[in-house]
Motif scaffolding. Structure first.
Motif, PDB file in Angstrom:
ATOM      1  N   ASP A  75       0.850  -1.184   0.000  1.00 26.65           N
ATOM      2  CA  ASP A  75       0.000   0.000   0.000  1.00 26.65           C
ATOM      3  C   ASP A  75       0.887   1.237   0.000  1.00 26.65           C
ATOM      4  N   MET A  76       0.392   2.286  -0.613  1.00 28.10           N
ATOM      5  CA  MET A  76       1.149   3.534  -0.684  1.00 28.10           C
ATOM      6  C   MET A  76       1.265   4.157   0.705  1.00 28.10           C
ATOM      7  N   PRO A  77       2.467   4.536   1.103  1.00 31.40           N
ATOM      8  CA  PRO A  77       2.618   5.242   2.378  1.00 31.40           C
ATOM      9  C   PRO A  77       2.024   6.641   2.254  1.00 31.40           C
ATOM     10  N   VAL A  78       1.563   7.150   3.372  1.00 26.01           N
ATOM     11  CA  VAL A  78       0.979   8.490   3.380  1.00 26.01           C
ATOM     12  C   VAL A  78       1.828   9.384   4.269  1.00 26.01           C
ATOM     13  N   PHE A  79       2.317  10.442   3.682  1.00 24.77           N
ATOM     14  CA  PHE A  79       3.057  11.460   4.412  1.00 24.77           C
ATOM     15  C   PHE A  79       2.298  12.773   4.216  1.00 24.77           C
ATOM     16  N   PRO A  80       1.584  13.232   5.242  1.00 26.26           N
ATOM     17  CA  PRO A  80       0.866  14.504   5.087  1.00 26.26           C
ATOM     18  C   PRO A  80       1.848  15.640   4.790  1.00 26.26           C
ATOM     19  N   ASP A  81       1.456  16.529   3.910  1.00 21.67           N
ATOM     20  CA  ASP A  81       2.322  17.638   3.510  1.00 21.67           C
ATOM     21  C   ASP A  81       2.152  18.810   4.483  1.00 21.67           C
ATOM     22  N   THR A  82       2.670  18.623   5.696  1.00 23.26           N
ATOM     23  CA  THR A  82       2.480  19.621   6.743  1.00 23.26           C
ATOM     24  C   THR A  82       3.783  20.276   7.199  1.00 23.26           C
ATOM     25  N   GLU A  83       4.880  19.939   6.560  1.00 22.12           N
ATOM     26  CA  GLU A  83       6.180  20.443   7.001  1.00 22.12           C
ATOM     27  C   GLU A  83       6.306  21.946   6.736  1.00 22.12           C
ATOM     28  N   THR A  84       6.755  22.663   7.763  1.00 15.66           N
ATOM     29  CA  THR A  84       6.934  24.112   7.630  1.00 15.66           C
ATOM     30  C   THR A  84       8.326  24.562   8.080  1.00 15.66           C
ATOM     31  N   THR A  85       9.180  23.618   8.482  1.00 15.34           N
ATOM     32  CA  THR A  85      10.521  23.966   8.941  1.00 15.34           C
ATOM     33  C   THR A  85      11.547  23.053   8.269  1.00 15.34           C
ATOM     34  N   PHE A  86      12.791  23.502   8.301  1.00 20.53           N
ATOM     35  CA  PHE A  86      13.868  22.667   7.783  1.00 20.53           C
ATOM     36  C   PHE A  86      13.917  21.344   8.535  1.00 20.53           C
ATOM     37  N   GLN A  87      13.760  21.406   9.849  1.00 23.61           N
ATOM     38  CA  GLN A  87      13.837  20.194  10.667  1.00 23.61           C
ATOM     39  C   GLN A  87      12.753  19.197  10.265  1.00 23.61           C
ATOM     40  N   GLU A  88      11.552  19.686  10.031  1.00 22.67           N
ATOM     41  CA  GLU A  88      10.460  18.800   9.624  1.00 22.67           C
ATOM     42  C   GLU A  88      10.725  18.188   8.249  1.00 22.67           C
ATOM     43  N   LEU A  89      11.311  18.946   7.349  1.00 22.49           N
ATOM     44  CA  LEU A  89      11.638  18.404   6.026  1.00 22.49           C
ATOM     45  C   LEU A  89      12.760  17.373   6.108  1.00 22.49           C
ATOM     46  N   MET A  90      13.727  17.613   6.998  1.00 20.47           N
ATOM     47  CA  MET A  90      14.780  16.608   7.192  1.00 20.47           C
ATOM     48  C   MET A  90      14.178  15.321   7.760  1.00 20.47           C
ATOM     49  N   SER A  91      13.215  15.458   8.649  1.00 17.55           N
ATOM     50  CA  SER A  91      12.525  14.283   9.198  1.00 17.55           C
ATOM     51  C   SER A  91      11.736  13.569   8.115  1.00 17.55           C
ATOM     52  N   ARG A  92      11.159  14.322   7.184  1.00 18.31           N
ATOM     53  CA  ARG A  92      10.429  13.723   6.060  1.00 18.31           C
ATOM     54  C   ARG A  92      11.383  12.880   5.227  1.00 18.31           C
ATOM     55  N   CYS A  93      12.583  13.392   4.975  1.00 23.94           N
ATOM     56  CA  CYS A  93      13.588  12.614   4.236  1.00 23.94           C
ATOM     57  C   CYS A  93      13.912  11.325   4.984  1.00 23.94           C
ATOM     58  N   GLU A  94      14.088  11.423   6.284  1.00 21.59           N
ATOM     59  CA  GLU A  94      14.406  10.248   7.097  1.00 21.59           C
ATOM     60  C   GLU A  94      13.267   9.227   7.076  1.00 21.59           C
TER      61      GLU A  94
END
Length: 168
Positions: A75-94
């Motif tokens: 099944d496709m993973p779901v990552f809500p597009d809620t990142e508003t900081t560099f730290q949150e985007l780095m966590s999205r990459c992780e």
């Protein structure tokens, strides 16, 4: 000897998203040094109709994780597009890297020659697994990672080719 689909997927995505995470870290350091809010830098675009830097990262991560899921028959993973900081985007990459690395190699490799139905907007395009990985998934991940690098560089973040190529 031929590289397996899972090897190509995982090594490529680990390198590209790992380096993207590192460039984001440098972007965060740059913003802090200048006293600039993350939201200002993450909204950067080269042209008004272009997606902002934050969305470039989200799409790179989505293509990697969804590509792995489709190739592994998950099944496709779901990552809500809620990142508003560099730290949150780095966590999205992780999170995307963790998902890709958790997929079963044998499941991915079993779909190398299987025809997958790939949704592209309102249509569906048939592609064999290897073609899907090499000409769609990796092309999209690389495109959006390149845009991320370019947008950070355009804002004065000191980055070089090594930053783009080497995960940190």
């Amino acid at each position: 000897m031929t590289d397996t689909l899972s090897y190509v997927l995982k090594t490529s995505v680990n390198q590209i998203l790992g380096a993207t995470r590192s460039t984001l870290r440098k972007g965060e350091e740059h913003a802090r040094a200048l006293g600039v809010e993350d939201s200002v830098m993450l909204a950067a675009r080269l042209y008004p109709d272009m997606l902002p830097l934050s969305r470039q990262v989200q799409i790179a991560c989505d293509n990697a994780a969804r590509g792995a899921a489709r190739l592994a028959g998950l099944d496709m993973p779901v990552f809500p597009d809620t990142e508003t900081t560099f730290q949150e985007l780095m966590s999205r990459c992780e999170a995307a890297l963790a998902f890709v690395n958790s997929t079963d190699d044998a499941s991915i490799n079993a779909n190398e020659r299987e025809t997958l139905q790939i949704p592209l907007g309102p249509q569906t395009v048939p592609m064999q697994g290897r073609q899907y990985l090499t000409s769609f998934v990796l092309a999209n991940v690389l495109f959006h990672a390149t845009m991320t690098y370019g947008l950070l560089r355009h804002q004065g973040v000191v980055l070089g080719k090594r930053d783009f190529l080497v995960p940190g």
